[in-house]
Design an enzyme around this catalytic site. Sequence first.
Site, short mmCIF file in Angstrom:
data_model
loop_
_atom_site.label_atom_id
_atom_site.label_comp_id
_atom_site.label_asym_id
_atom_site.label_seq_id
_atom_site.Cartn_x
_atom_site.Cartn_y
_atom_site.Cartn_z
N CYS A 26 0.85 -1.19 0.00
CA CYS A 26 0.00 0.00 0.00
C CYS A 26 0.89 1.24 0.00
O CYS A 26 1.91 1.28 0.68
CB CYS A 26 -0.94 0.08 1.20
SG CYS A 26 -2.09 -1.27 1.30
N ARG A 80 3.89 -0.25 -4.85
CA ARG A 80 3.61 -0.82 -3.52
C ARG A 80 2.26 -1.55 -3.46
O ARG A 80 1.92 -2.15 -2.45
CB ARG A 80 3.61 0.29 -2.47
CG ARG A 80 4.91 1.03 -2.38
CD ARG A 80 4.81 2.15 -1.39
NE ARG A 80 4.61 1.64 -0.06
CZ ARG A 80 5.57 1.31 0.78
NH1 ARG A 80 6.82 1.45 0.41
NH2 ARG A 80 5.29 0.86 1.97
N TRP A 84 -2.74 -2.62 -1.70
CA TRP A 84 -2.43 -4.05 -1.89
C TRP A 84 -3.30 -4.77 -0.88
O TRP A 84 -3.10 -4.64 0.33
CB TRP A 84 -0.94 -4.30 -1.63
CG TRP A 84 -0.54 -5.70 -1.96
CD1 TRP A 84 -0.18 -6.18 -3.19
CD2 TRP A 84 -0.44 -6.81 -1.06
NE1 TRP A 84 0.12 -7.52 -3.11
CE2 TRP A 84 -0.03 -7.92 -1.81
CE3 TRP A 84 -0.67 -6.97 0.30
CZ2 TRP A 84 0.17 -9.18 -1.25
CZ3 TRP A 84 -0.48 -8.23 0.87
CH2 TRP A 84 -0.05 -9.32 0.10
N ASN A 96 -1.75 1.88 5.84
CA ASN A 96 -0.85 0.87 5.28
C ASN A 96 -0.44 -0.03 6.43
O ASN A 96 0.09 0.45 7.42
CB ASN A 96 0.36 1.58 4.66
CG ASN A 96 1.50 0.63 4.32
OD1 ASN A 96 1.26 -0.55 4.11
ND2 ASN A 96 2.70 1.15 4.26
N GLY A 97 -0.72 -1.32 6.31
CA GLY A 97 -0.35 -2.25 7.38
C GLY A 97 -1.49 -3.19 7.67
O GLY A 97 -2.41 -3.34 6.86
N GLU A 146 16.70 -17.97 -8.12
CA GLU A 146 16.34 -16.59 -8.42
C GLU A 146 15.76 -16.50 -9.84
O GLU A 146 14.79 -15.77 -10.07
CB GLU A 146 17.59 -15.70 -8.25
CG GLU A 146 17.44 -14.26 -8.67
CD GLU A 146 16.34 -13.48 -7.93
OE1 GLU A 146 15.76 -14.00 -6.97
OE2 GLU A 146 16.05 -12.35 -8.36
N LYS A 148 12.05 -15.10 -10.75
CA LYS A 148 11.81 -14.00 -11.70
C LYS A 148 10.78 -14.42 -12.75
O LYS A 148 9.88 -13.67 -13.09
CB LYS A 148 13.11 -13.60 -12.43
CG LYS A 148 14.11 -12.80 -11.67
CD LYS A 148 13.73 -11.37 -11.34
CE LYS A 148 13.05 -11.30 -10.01
NZ LYS A 148 13.84 -11.07 -8.84
N GLU A 198 7.22 -14.58 -11.30
CA GLU A 198 6.66 -13.27 -10.98
C GLU A 198 6.19 -12.52 -12.22
O GLU A 198 5.16 -11.87 -12.21
CB GLU A 198 7.74 -12.38 -10.35
CG GLU A 198 8.12 -12.73 -8.96
CD GLU A 198 9.19 -11.77 -8.47
OE1 GLU A 198 8.87 -10.92 -7.64
OE2 GLU A 198 10.35 -11.85 -8.94
N HIS A 225 16.02 -36.77 -7.81
CA HIS A 225 15.25 -37.29 -6.68
C HIS A 225 13.78 -36.89 -6.75
O HIS A 225 13.11 -36.82 -5.73
CB HIS A 225 15.88 -36.83 -5.36
CG HIS A 225 17.30 -37.29 -5.23
ND1 HIS A 225 17.62 -38.58 -4.87
CD2 HIS A 225 18.47 -36.66 -5.48
CE1 HIS A 225 18.95 -38.71 -4.88
NE2 HIS A 225 19.47 -37.55 -5.25
N LYS A 269 5.82 -4.21 -4.08
CA LYS A 269 7.27 -4.08 -3.94
C LYS A 269 7.72 -4.21 -2.50
O LYS A 269 8.70 -4.86 -2.20
CB LYS A 269 7.67 -2.72 -4.50
CG LYS A 269 9.15 -2.45 -4.48
CD LYS A 269 9.81 -3.15 -5.63
CE LYS A 269 11.31 -3.03 -5.61
NZ LYS A 269 11.90 -4.14 -6.36
C1 F6R Z 1 11.25 -10.61 -5.95
C2 F6R Z 1 11.21 -9.62 -4.89
C3 F6R Z 1 10.81 -10.08 -3.53
C4 F6R Z 1 11.66 -9.34 -2.48
C5 F6R Z 1 11.15 -9.68 -1.07
C6 F6R Z 1 12.01 -9.05 0.00
O1 F6R Z 1 11.61 -10.06 -7.17
O2 F6R Z 1 11.45 -8.47 -5.11
O3 F6R Z 1 10.92 -11.45 -3.38
O4 F6R Z 1 12.99 -9.71 -2.63
O5 F6R Z 1 9.83 -9.25 -0.93
O6 F6R Z 1 12.01 -7.66 -0.11
P1 F6R Z 1 13.14 -6.75 0.51
O7 F6R Z 1 14.41 -7.11 -0.16
O8 F6R Z 1 12.70 -5.37 0.22
O9 F6R Z 1 13.19 -7.07 1.98
#
Ligand code: F6R
Length: 611
Positions: free
Chosen positions: A2, A27, A73, A99-100, A484, A488, A491, A507, A606
């Site tokens: 948010c 956000r 969000w 927000n929260g 990773e 990606k 997502e 396995h 984010k």
């Molecule tokens: C994936 C991504 C998330 C963040 C995770 C932690 O692309 O961005 O998996 O890595 O939400 O966020 P931070 O690094 O801000 O604590």
Amino acid sequence: MCGIVAYIGPRQAYPIILKGLKRLEYRGYDSAGVALLNSGLKVYKKKGKVADLEETLVGKDLHATIGIGHTRWATHGEPSDRNAHPHVSANGKLSMIHNGIIENYGQLKQELENKGYTFSSDTDTEILLKFIEDIQINNKSGLEEAVRIALKRVVGAYVIVIIDEDNPDTLIAARKGSPLVIGIGKGEHFLASDATPIIEYTKEVVYVNDYELAIIKSDELILKNLGNEKVTPFIQKLDLELAAIEKGGYDHFMLKEIFEQPDTIFDCLRGRLDAEAGTITMAGVQNHIEQFKNANRIIIIACGTSWHAGLIAEYIFEELCRTPVEVEYASEFRYRNPVIHKGDVIIAISQSGETADTIVAIEKAKEHGAFIFGVVNAVGSSIARISHAGAYTHAGPEIGVASTKAFTGQLVVLMMIALKVAIEKKTIDQKRYLHLLNELQELPDKITLMLREKDAIRAVANKYKDATDSLYLGRGYNFPVALEGALKLKEISYIHAEGYPAAEMKHGPIALVQETLPVVFVATKDSYHEKIVSNIQEIKARKGKVIAVITAGDEIITKMADDVISVPEADEIVAPVLSTIPMQLLAYYIGVAKGYDVDKPRNLAKSVTVE
Ligand code: F6R
């Protein structure tokens, strides 16, 4: 999660709020809304993105010099017009953004229902607002006092901002656990979840701390704690330029951020690494070098992509420093009863510095007397402030929801810390140390070379864009890179992707292999090379399609794989920085080819400020 924006001052609030919401849309983008005060309260909200809200407001009278805005969000209640913020009190006079998460919302709701309150949304926010309103009415107290009393009852995390029709020259805001920045202009104030909506108006900001309440007028900012004592605002200068938060000619922030990596890595190394002198200057590490040298254990806590950076760091610290390392999901660590000793070093990794689970995990480790070292990108963020020491990644604002440049920045910082500790601890010889410093120094140029492969990667992306499932495999330092890569792809393209250690594939996951399954191997030349060649053969024998990320000139894998993407040669310790970049581009181009909004993938946000 948010985004919140608010304004009070002589200018028109709506354009400032709207622009701010667009900046904060990373956000959350389930719904958006604004509340304005101009001879009465006007609230407009809409399911969908900020642009959808903007469209519905064309032609409306939006004049007001005080207002609040929110981009959501969803936590409590589906994304919809009625669950969108701002919410309004029962008497229609107060409006609030939040927000929260209010964890004891159920109990508060019950109390309010017993008194006859009804609710027009499914949100915890509306409950909190009506709880505040109820205290205001029953205690005959002013709004400020009612907010203070209410927040003492609240369990959870929040930033709230409230406007009051009866008091149209004041904003009231409070924070616990979610971020709030106040920009100080000349006779005006700007509030936001981060500094990006503020920088074009002022560079003077105050980061509000937990359990603080702000009473804000155009020309006055009063901060108090929940005990009603005044707190002196700590005014800081923002070190951020507007260009850093704009797309600068790229189609998406994600692509811009991928292409920024030669510069962000250069900035991360600048002033720290001097390969000729053989030095790494990191005050945060140097000042606590004994703690690092004598650590019985390093525990890394993080979430998501940052957790993957932690996994790579585990290999590096154990190899170079000979210190045992554990890598923990912050969300699990905080609820376990972890064994933490005074001599343990905790490294918390976070791009945003606001991830709720990581913050609570840090607090838990602190209670046990552990030393906390933060590896954070967002300057001045909560994690940066609550850590005992730390090092910034200096990747600049990351706006694309999928983390790219922050991840490679984290890797480089962690590599420098490991090297600095290893040379002090004498667990690395001088020759290897100097070699690795050179390897780090060469990274920006090698990344520039790597990025020239973008068209080849786009071609691979177009070939496999219709896949429904995929496997990502790697060994050693490249195993977390495979994780990773899979994250990606999930997502950005919504294709199911699983990351696995390449040998572990036998396995179980090998049962999935068939002609239609693309298998991405992260197979750069390292000490595992021969082994991974065998794993590729195992996939080929079952007719899987192999896409291999290889070191340029690797003839062996080129002959075996269906498609190869080359990266420049590098020592295996720094190679993950290079092998990650094709993973980012592959996900990006597949997402774009499928027509998705890669900067704002569905259901994601984010900054995950809820647990
Ligand atoms: C994936 C991504 C998330 C963040 C995770 C932690 O692309 O961005 O998996 O890595 O939400 O966020 P931070 O690094 O801000 O604590």
